[in-house]
Design a protein around this motif. Sequence first.
Motif, PDB file in Angstrom:
ATOM      1  N   GLY A 151       0.806  -1.220   0.000  1.00  0.00           N
ATOM      2  CA  GLY A 151       0.000   0.000   0.000  1.00  0.00           C
ATOM      3  C   GLY A 151       0.838   1.270   0.000  1.00  0.00           C
ATOM      4  O   GLY A 151       1.881   1.345  -0.659  1.00  0.00           O
ATOM      5  N   TYR A 152       0.379   2.283   0.760  1.00  0.00           N
ATOM      6  CA  TYR A 152       1.079   3.567   0.786  1.00  0.00           C
ATOM      7  C   TYR A 152       2.503   3.424   1.327  1.00  0.00           C
ATOM      8  O   TYR A 152       3.424   4.098   0.851  1.00  0.00           O
ATOM      9  CB  TYR A 152       0.313   4.574   1.635  1.00  0.00           C
ATOM     10  CG  TYR A 152      -0.886   5.177   0.945  1.00  0.00           C
ATOM     11  CD1 TYR A 152      -0.789   5.659  -0.356  1.00  0.00           C
ATOM     12  CD2 TYR A 152      -2.113   5.269   1.596  1.00  0.00           C
ATOM     13  CE1 TYR A 152      -1.885   6.214  -0.998  1.00  0.00           C
ATOM     14  CE2 TYR A 152      -3.219   5.819   0.968  1.00  0.00           C
ATOM     15  CZ  TYR A 152      -3.104   6.290  -0.342  1.00  0.00           C
ATOM     16  OH  TYR A 152      -4.185   6.825  -0.974  1.00  0.00           O
ATOM     17  N   VAL A 153       2.693   2.568   2.340  1.00  0.00           N
ATOM     18  CA  VAL A 153       4.041   2.379   2.887  1.00  0.00           C
ATOM     19  C   VAL A 153       4.957   1.823   1.804  1.00  0.00           C
ATOM     20  O   VAL A 153       6.100   2.265   1.641  1.00  0.00           O
ATOM     21  CB  VAL A 153       4.014   1.433   4.105  1.00  0.00           C
ATOM     22  CG1 VAL A 153       5.430   1.187   4.611  1.00  0.00           C
ATOM     23  CG2 VAL A 153       3.154   2.021   5.210  1.00  0.00           C
ATOM     24  N   GLY A 154       4.471   0.857   1.031  1.00  0.00           N
ATOM     25  CA  GLY A 154       5.261   0.304  -0.058  1.00  0.00           C
ATOM     26  C   GLY A 154       5.545   1.335  -1.135  1.00  0.00           C
ATOM     27  O   GLY A 154       6.659   1.412  -1.654  1.00  0.00           O
ATOM     28  N   PHE A 155       4.530   2.139  -1.454  1.00  0.00           N
ATOM     29  CA  PHE A 155       4.712   3.165  -2.480  1.00  0.00           C
ATOM     30  C   PHE A 155       5.796   4.161  -2.079  1.00  0.00           C
ATOM     31  O   PHE A 155       6.729   4.422  -2.844  1.00  0.00           O
ATOM     32  CB  PHE A 155       3.389   3.900  -2.724  1.00  0.00           C
ATOM     33  CG  PHE A 155       3.536   5.131  -3.579  1.00  0.00           C
ATOM     34  CD1 PHE A 155       3.904   5.028  -4.909  1.00  0.00           C
ATOM     35  CD2 PHE A 155       3.327   6.379  -3.039  1.00  0.00           C
ATOM     36  CE1 PHE A 155       4.053   6.177  -5.693  1.00  0.00           C
ATOM     37  CE2 PHE A 155       3.467   7.525  -3.807  1.00  0.00           C
ATOM     38  CZ  PHE A 155       3.837   7.416  -5.142  1.00  0.00           C
ATOM     39  N   ALA A 180       4.543  -7.889   8.406  1.00  0.00           N
ATOM     40  CA  ALA A 180       5.961  -7.936   8.052  1.00  0.00           C
ATOM     41  C   ALA A 180       6.224  -7.156   6.775  1.00  0.00           C
ATOM     42  O   ALA A 180       7.176  -6.370   6.698  1.00  0.00           O
ATOM     43  CB  ALA A 180       6.405  -9.387   7.896  1.00  0.00           C
ATOM     44  N   TYR A 181       5.367  -7.339   5.772  1.00  0.00           N
ATOM     45  CA  TYR A 181       5.606  -6.676   4.485  1.00  0.00           C
ATOM     46  C   TYR A 181       5.370  -5.169   4.577  1.00  0.00           C
ATOM     47  O   TYR A 181       5.886  -4.409   3.763  1.00  0.00           O
ATOM     48  CB  TYR A 181       4.719  -7.282   3.397  1.00  0.00           C
ATOM     49  CG  TYR A 181       5.299  -7.100   2.014  1.00  0.00           C
ATOM     50  CD1 TYR A 181       6.276  -7.977   1.544  1.00  0.00           C
ATOM     51  CD2 TYR A 181       4.902  -6.049   1.189  1.00  0.00           C
ATOM     52  CE1 TYR A 181       6.838  -7.806   0.289  1.00  0.00           C
ATOM     53  CE2 TYR A 181       5.457  -5.875  -0.060  1.00  0.00           C
ATOM     54  CZ  TYR A 181       6.423  -6.756  -0.507  1.00  0.00           C
ATOM     55  OH  TYR A 181       6.988  -6.577  -1.742  1.00  0.00           O
ATOM     56  N   ALA A 182       4.613  -4.746   5.568  1.00  0.00           N
ATOM     57  CA  ALA A 182       4.403  -3.307   5.754  1.00  0.00           C
ATOM     58  C   ALA A 182       5.650  -2.615   6.290  1.00  0.00           C
ATOM     59  O   ALA A 182       5.782  -1.398   6.189  1.00  0.00           O
ATOM     60  CB  ALA A 182       3.230  -3.062   6.702  1.00  0.00           C
ATOM     61  N   ALA A 183       6.580  -3.379   6.869  1.00  0.00           N
ATOM     62  CA  ALA A 183       7.795  -2.789   7.440  1.00  0.00           C
ATOM     63  C   ALA A 183       8.962  -2.799   6.467  1.00  0.00           C
ATOM     64  O   ALA A 183       9.816  -1.903   6.503  1.00  0.00           O
ATOM     65  CB  ALA A 183       8.181  -3.534   8.717  1.00  0.00           C
ATOM     66  N   VAL A 184       9.036  -3.798   5.593  1.00  0.00           N
ATOM     67  CA  VAL A 184      10.247  -3.966   4.777  1.00  0.00           C
ATOM     68  C   VAL A 184      10.488  -2.883   3.726  1.00  0.00           C
ATOM     69  O   VAL A 184      11.646  -2.693   3.320  1.00  0.00           O
ATOM     70  CB  VAL A 184      10.285  -5.354   4.107  1.00  0.00           C
ATOM     71  CG1 VAL A 184      10.419  -6.446   5.139  1.00  0.00           C
ATOM     72  CG2 VAL A 184       9.060  -5.581   3.228  1.00  0.00           C
ATOM     73  N   PRO A 185       9.467  -2.146   3.235  1.00  0.00           N
ATOM     74  CA  PRO A 185       9.772  -1.114   2.236  1.00  0.00           C
ATOM     75  C   PRO A 185      10.796  -0.077   2.697  1.00  0.00           C
ATOM     76  O   PRO A 185      11.486   0.522   1.874  1.00  0.00           O
ATOM     77  CB  PRO A 185       8.400  -0.471   1.965  1.00  0.00           C
ATOM     78  CG  PRO A 185       7.433  -1.569   2.215  1.00  0.00           C
ATOM     79  CD  PRO A 185       8.012  -2.308   3.384  1.00  0.00           C
ATOM     80  N   PHE A 186      10.881   0.174   3.995  1.00  0.00           N
ATOM     81  CA  PHE A 186      11.910   1.064   4.532  1.00  0.00           C
ATOM     82  C   PHE A 186      13.032   0.286   5.213  1.00  0.00           C
ATOM     83  O   PHE A 186      14.200   0.651   5.123  1.00  0.00           O
ATOM     84  CB  PHE A 186      11.304   2.064   5.519  1.00  0.00           C
ATOM     85  CG  PHE A 186      10.519   3.162   4.876  1.00  0.00           C
ATOM     86  CD1 PHE A 186      11.153   4.267   4.334  1.00  0.00           C
ATOM     87  CD2 PHE A 186       9.139   3.081   4.783  1.00  0.00           C
ATOM     88  CE1 PHE A 186      10.437   5.287   3.721  1.00  0.00           C
ATOM     89  CE2 PHE A 186       8.398   4.100   4.171  1.00  0.00           C
ATOM     90  CZ  PHE A 186       9.048   5.200   3.639  1.00  0.00           C
ATOM     91  N   LEU A 187      12.661  -0.791   5.897  1.00  0.00           N
ATOM     92  CA  LEU A 187      13.639  -1.540   6.678  1.00  0.00           C
ATOM     93  C   LEU A 187      14.694  -2.211   5.801  1.00  0.00           C
ATOM     94  O   LEU A 187      15.822  -2.430   6.246  1.00  0.00           O
ATOM     95  CB  LEU A 187      12.920  -2.595   7.519  1.00  0.00           C
ATOM     96  CG  LEU A 187      13.694  -3.256   8.658  1.00  0.00           C
ATOM     97  CD1 LEU A 187      14.186  -2.202   9.654  1.00  0.00           C
ATOM     98  CD2 LEU A 187      12.823  -4.288   9.356  1.00  0.00           C
TER      99      LEU A 187
END
Length: 244
Positions: free
Chosen positions: A132-136, A209-216
Amino acid sequence: MTRLIEPVRTAPLATAPGRAGSRVAWTFVLLTALAVGAYSAVPYFTVSLRELAGDDVGLAPTYAETSPFVQAALYVHIAGSAVALVLGALQFWRGLRTRAPKVHRWLGRIYLAGVAVGAVGGLIIAPSSPAGYVGFFGFSALAVLWLATAWRAYRAIRRRDIAGHQAWMIRNYALTYAGVMLRVWLPLLLLAPLLLGLPWEFDEAFANAYAAVPFLCWLPNLVFAEWLIRRRGLPSYRLPLARA
């Protein structure tokens, strides 16, 4: 006008880690780059995206129903990123730089081309990220910084600024290596509730988990890269002290 950041040179190269430790670290990076490059890229070029989606492989379920343009960008991103991941590790091979500088330069050009097409493809597919937005925002920021650091590395070597080129290449490959760290962080975060004794359900755990990895997957890499740059005595950056 006071600059927000200013270059600073730290300890001389003599303080760099021992060659044996450096070789072990480089070998680990190369092997993980080869493994992840093969694991993440090869399936997309051997089986159709729709078939991969049916087997729930990687990003295939997310992008199997998108437009042909976005699907093409996905393939461009995968190919460019895989090439950059492997060739970038080879660029840090001291023997290649000293014994075959022409090969090093040509591999560097191919690496930068891989970064360019991989980053552009990443920007196109980011709005469709399953996070979602976090990934974007996370993956878009990664793509922009990937391009910017590659450009700075290229400009530095064109000016024959070897130390600056090395520093920017370390930063750039730290971003490239996000492809590996994403696949390291994801299972760790997926299993974290079990380790903490919390209720666990796969779909919910995977979404968290996938909501954290775009930055992590890339922010800690940049922190480590800057530490490594300073440790090797290469041009680094720091906030200037307050001035009257």
